[in-house]
Design a protein around this motif. Sequence first.
Motif, PDB file in Angstrom:
ATOM      1  N   VAL A  25       1.287   2.196 -29.441  1.00 46.37           N
ATOM      2  CA  VAL A  25       2.378   1.217 -29.384  1.00 46.37           C
ATOM      3  C   VAL A  25       2.597   0.660 -27.984  1.00 46.37           C
ATOM      4  CG1 VAL A  25       4.879   0.969 -29.695  1.00 46.37           C
ATOM      5  CG2 VAL A  25       3.536   2.164 -31.402  1.00 46.37           C
ATOM      6  N   ALA A  26       2.506   1.526 -26.972  1.00 45.75           N
ATOM      7  CA  ALA A  26       2.810   1.093 -25.603  1.00 45.75           C
ATOM      8  C   ALA A  26       1.557   0.870 -24.761  1.00 45.75           C
ATOM      9  CB  ALA A  26       3.719   2.120 -24.926  1.00 45.75           C
ATOM     10  N   PHE A  99      11.431   2.007 -26.335  1.00 44.17           N
ATOM     11  CA  PHE A  99      12.257   2.431 -27.473  1.00 44.17           C
ATOM     12  C   PHE A  99      12.140   1.424 -28.613  1.00 44.17           C
ATOM     13  CE2 PHE A  99      16.412   2.115 -29.632  1.00 44.17           C
ATOM     14  CZ  PHE A  99      16.550   3.403 -30.135  1.00 44.17           C
ATOM     15  N   ASP A 100      12.303   0.143 -28.307  1.00 45.59           N
ATOM     16  CA  ASP A 100      12.245  -0.894 -29.348  1.00 45.59           C
ATOM     17  C   ASP A 100      10.870  -0.951 -30.008  1.00 45.59           C
ATOM     18  OD1 ASP A 100      14.912  -1.561 -28.932  1.00 45.59           O
ATOM     19  OD2 ASP A 100      14.442  -3.272 -27.633  1.00 45.59           O
ATOM     20  N   LYS A 101       9.805  -0.806 -29.229  1.00 49.00           N
ATOM     21  CA  LYS A 101       8.455  -0.811 -29.802  1.00 49.00           C
ATOM     22  C   LYS A 101       8.239   0.396 -30.713  1.00 49.00           C
ATOM     23  CE  LYS A 101       5.934  -3.334 -26.202  1.00 49.00           C
ATOM     24  NZ  LYS A 101       4.886  -3.208 -25.162  1.00 49.00           N
ATOM     25  N   LEU A 102       8.701   1.561 -30.269  1.00 47.98           N
ATOM     26  CA  LEU A 102       8.542   2.765 -31.091  1.00 47.98           C
ATOM     27  C   LEU A 102       9.347   2.663 -32.386  1.00 47.98           C
ATOM     28  CD1 LEU A 102       8.615   5.469 -28.290  1.00 47.98           C
ATOM     29  CD2 LEU A 102       6.665   4.924 -29.770  1.00 47.98           C
ATOM     30  N   ARG A 106       7.741   2.851 -35.981  1.00 52.85           N
ATOM     31  CA  ARG A 106       8.070   4.083 -36.713  1.00 52.85           C
ATOM     32  C   ARG A 106       9.528   4.045 -37.174  1.00 52.85           C
ATOM     33  NH1 ARG A 106       3.180   6.174 -37.794  1.00 52.85           N
ATOM     34  NH2 ARG A 106       1.928   6.158 -35.928  1.00 52.85           N
ATOM     35  N   SER A 107       9.880   3.026 -37.933  1.00 51.13           N
ATOM     36  CA  SER A 107      11.278   2.819 -38.319  1.00 51.13           C
ATOM     37  C   SER A 107      11.842   3.929 -39.197  1.00 51.13           C
ATOM     38  CB  SER A 107      11.446   1.467 -39.005  1.00 51.13           C
ATOM     39  OG  SER A 107      10.694   1.434 -40.205  1.00 51.13           O
ATOM     40  N   GLY A 108      10.992   4.753 -39.757  1.00 50.22           N
ATOM     41  CA  GLY A 108      11.451   5.877 -40.566  1.00 50.22           C
ATOM     42  C   GLY A 108      11.751   7.124 -39.753  1.00 50.22           C
ATOM     43  N   THR A 109      11.672   7.025 -38.433  1.00 50.13           N
ATOM     44  CA  THR A 109      11.872   8.172 -37.555  1.00 50.13           C
ATOM     45  C   THR A 109      13.139   7.986 -36.718  1.00 50.13           C
ATOM     46  OG1 THR A 109       9.476   8.471 -37.406  1.00 50.13           O
ATOM     47  CG2 THR A 109      10.809   9.540 -35.717  1.00 50.13           C
ATOM     48  N   LEU A 125      18.609   5.240 -36.573  1.00 45.02           N
ATOM     49  CA  LEU A 125      18.717   6.176 -37.671  1.00 45.02           C
ATOM     50  C   LEU A 125      18.233   5.473 -38.932  1.00 45.02           C
ATOM     51  CD1 LEU A 125      19.691   9.082 -38.162  1.00 45.02           C
ATOM     52  CD2 LEU A 125      21.940   8.147 -38.704  1.00 45.02           C
ATOM     53  N   PRO A 126      17.141   5.978 -39.541  1.00 49.78           N
ATOM     54  CA  PRO A 126      16.635   5.337 -40.757  1.00 49.78           C
ATOM     55  C   PRO A 126      17.748   5.191 -41.799  1.00 49.78           C
ATOM     56  CG  PRO A 126      15.109   7.010 -39.993  1.00 49.78           C
ATOM     57  CD  PRO A 126      16.357   7.153 -39.163  1.00 49.78           C
TER      58      PRO A 126
END
Length: 153
Positions: A25-26, A99-102, A106-109, A125-126
Amino acid sequence: MSVVDSVFVAGAESVGQVVGWVEEVAGAEVMATDGEAVRLRIRAGTVDEWLGVVVQPNGYVELDPEPDEIQAMDGYGIEIQIRGGRSEEILHAEARVMFDKLVAARSGTPMLLVHNLDTLAAAHLPGAGTHTFNPLITPDPPDDAGWRPWVVR
Protein backbone atom coordinates in the motif's frame (compact mmCIF):
# COMPACT_ATOMS: atom_id res chain seq x y z
CA MET A 1 12.55 14.14 22.10
CA SER A 2 11.64 12.45 18.86
CA VAL A 3 8.09 12.39 17.64
CA VAL A 4 6.54 9.13 16.50
CA ASP A 5 3.12 8.68 14.95
CA SER A 6 1.50 5.27 15.08
CA VAL A 7 -1.19 3.36 13.26
CA PHE A 8 -2.57 0.67 15.55
CA VAL A 9 -4.16 -2.36 13.87
CA ALA A 10 -6.66 -4.76 15.47
CA GLY A 11 -7.37 -8.26 14.25
CA ALA A 12 -5.77 -11.64 13.82
CA GLU A 13 -3.08 -10.49 11.38
CA SER A 14 0.56 -11.19 12.16
CA VAL A 15 3.37 -8.65 12.04
CA GLY A 16 4.48 -10.26 8.77
CA GLN A 17 1.06 -9.85 7.19
CA VAL A 18 0.89 -6.18 8.21
CA VAL A 19 4.42 -5.65 6.84
CA GLY A 20 3.09 -7.01 3.52
CA TRP A 21 0.29 -4.44 3.59
CA VAL A 22 2.72 -1.59 4.24
CA GLU A 23 4.96 -2.78 1.41
CA GLU A 24 2.03 -3.06 -1.00
CA VAL A 25 0.00 0.00 0.00
CA ALA A 26 2.74 2.48 0.91
CA GLY A 27 5.54 1.21 -1.32
CA ALA A 28 7.75 0.55 1.69
CA GLU A 29 10.83 -1.60 1.57
CA VAL A 30 12.08 -3.85 4.37
CA MET A 31 15.43 -2.83 5.80
CA ALA A 32 15.88 -5.18 8.78
CA THR A 33 14.18 -7.55 11.17
CA ASP A 34 14.92 -7.23 14.87
CA GLY A 35 13.13 -9.92 16.86
CA GLU A 36 9.40 -9.31 16.36
CA ALA A 37 9.97 -5.83 14.92
CA VAL A 38 10.40 -5.23 11.19
CA ARG A 39 12.04 -1.97 10.09
CA LEU A 40 11.11 -0.47 6.74
CA ARG A 41 11.52 2.78 4.88
CA ILE A 42 9.20 4.72 2.62
CA ARG A 43 9.52 7.82 0.48
CA ALA A 44 7.60 10.74 1.90
CA GLY A 45 4.94 12.13 -0.40
CA THR A 46 5.07 15.77 0.72
CA VAL A 47 8.85 16.26 0.97
CA ASP A 48 11.91 14.70 -0.63
CA GLU A 49 13.10 12.42 2.14
CA TRP A 50 12.80 8.95 3.58
CA LEU A 51 10.63 8.04 6.56
CA GLY A 52 11.29 5.18 8.90
CA VAL A 53 8.56 2.65 9.64
CA VAL A 54 8.57 -0.06 12.30
CA VAL A 55 5.90 -2.78 12.38
CA GLN A 56 5.78 -4.59 15.71
CA PRO A 57 3.47 -6.03 18.34
CA ASN A 58 1.72 -3.33 20.35
CA GLY A 59 3.87 -3.10 23.47
CA TYR A 60 1.61 -0.58 25.20
CA VAL A 61 -1.31 -2.93 25.91
CA GLU A 62 -2.48 -3.28 29.50
CA LEU A 63 -4.03 -6.75 29.80
CA ASP A 64 -6.21 -5.94 32.81
CA PRO A 65 -6.08 -2.17 33.20
CA GLU A 66 -7.59 -0.26 36.08
CA PRO A 67 -10.29 2.21 34.94
CA ASP A 68 -7.81 5.10 35.06
CA GLU A 69 -5.21 3.14 33.02
CA ILE A 70 -7.27 2.23 29.95
CA GLN A 71 -6.12 3.43 26.55
CA ALA A 72 -7.86 3.51 23.18
CA MET A 73 -5.16 1.27 21.72
CA ASP A 74 -5.53 -1.57 24.28
CA GLY A 75 -7.54 -3.71 21.81
CA TYR A 76 -5.02 -3.36 18.96
CA GLY A 77 -2.33 -6.02 18.63
CA ILE A 78 -0.02 -4.42 16.03
CA GLU A 79 1.66 -1.02 15.95
CA ILE A 80 3.00 0.63 12.81
CA GLN A 81 5.34 3.45 13.87
CA ILE A 82 6.17 6.24 11.43
CA ARG A 83 9.26 8.35 12.14
CA GLY A 84 10.99 11.23 10.42
CA GLY A 85 9.94 14.34 8.59
CA ARG A 86 11.41 17.78 8.94
CA SER A 87 8.68 18.82 11.35
CA GLU A 88 5.85 17.39 13.41
CA GLU A 89 3.39 18.76 10.86
CA ILE A 90 5.07 16.85 8.03
CA LEU A 91 5.18 13.66 10.11
CA HIS A 92 1.50 14.02 11.05
CA ALA A 93 0.55 14.60 7.40
CA GLU A 94 2.57 11.60 6.19
CA ALA A 95 1.14 9.37 8.93
CA ARG A 96 -2.38 10.42 7.97
CA VAL A 97 -1.68 9.54 4.33
CA MET A 98 -0.48 6.08 5.38
CA PHE A 99 -3.50 5.61 7.68
CA ASP A 100 -5.89 6.59 4.87
CA LYS A 101 -4.18 4.26 2.38
CA LEU A 102 -4.27 1.34 4.82
CA VAL A 103 -7.94 1.98 5.64
CA ALA A 104 -8.80 2.14 1.93
CA ALA A 105 -6.96 -1.14 1.26
CA ARG A 106 -8.13 -2.96 4.41
CA SER A 107 -11.49 -1.39 5.26
CA GLY A 108 -12.54 -4.49 7.19
CA THR A 109 -9.74 -3.96 9.73
CA PRO A 110 -10.06 -1.62 12.74
CA MET A 111 -7.26 0.96 12.95
CA LEU A 112 -6.29 3.99 15.02
CA LEU A 113 -4.02 6.94 14.16
CA VAL A 114 -2.20 8.26 17.22
CA HIS A 115 0.29 11.15 17.37
CA ASN A 116 3.21 10.56 19.75
CA LEU A 117 1.13 8.14 21.87
CA ASP A 118 -0.68 11.07 23.48
CA THR A 119 -3.11 12.35 20.85
CA LEU A 120 -5.83 10.33 19.13
CA ALA A 121 -6.24 11.74 15.63
CA ALA A 122 -8.49 9.25 13.81
CA ALA A 123 -10.15 5.86 14.10
CA HIS A 124 -11.53 3.41 11.58
CA LEU A 125 -14.09 0.86 12.69
CA PRO A 126 -15.64 -1.51 10.13
CA GLY A 127 -19.36 -0.90 9.88
CA ALA A 128 -19.07 2.54 11.48
CA GLY A 129 -16.57 4.16 9.12
CA THR A 130 -13.64 6.48 9.71
CA HIS A 131 -13.81 9.23 12.29
CA THR A 132 -11.41 12.17 12.63
CA PHE A 133 -11.28 13.55 16.16
CA ASN A 134 -11.79 17.30 15.96
CA PRO A 135 -10.67 18.62 18.29
CA LEU A 136 -8.02 16.00 18.87
CA ILE A 137 -8.31 14.07 22.13
CA THR A 138 -6.09 11.87 24.25
CA PRO A 139 -6.31 8.07 24.01
CA ASP A 140 -6.64 8.00 27.81
CA PRO A 141 -9.31 8.74 30.41
CA PRO A 142 -11.00 11.18 30.84
CA ASP A 143 -11.42 11.39 27.03
CA ASP A 144 -12.66 7.80 26.79
CA ALA A 145 -16.29 8.87 26.36
CA GLY A 146 -15.24 10.54 23.09
CA TRP A 147 -13.36 7.56 21.66
CA ARG A 148 -15.17 4.48 23.05
CA PRO A 149 -17.70 4.32 20.16
CA TRP A 150 -14.80 4.26 17.67
CA VAL A 151 -12.42 1.67 19.12
CA VAL A 152 -12.16 -2.09 19.58
CA ARG A 153 -12.41 -3.07 23.23
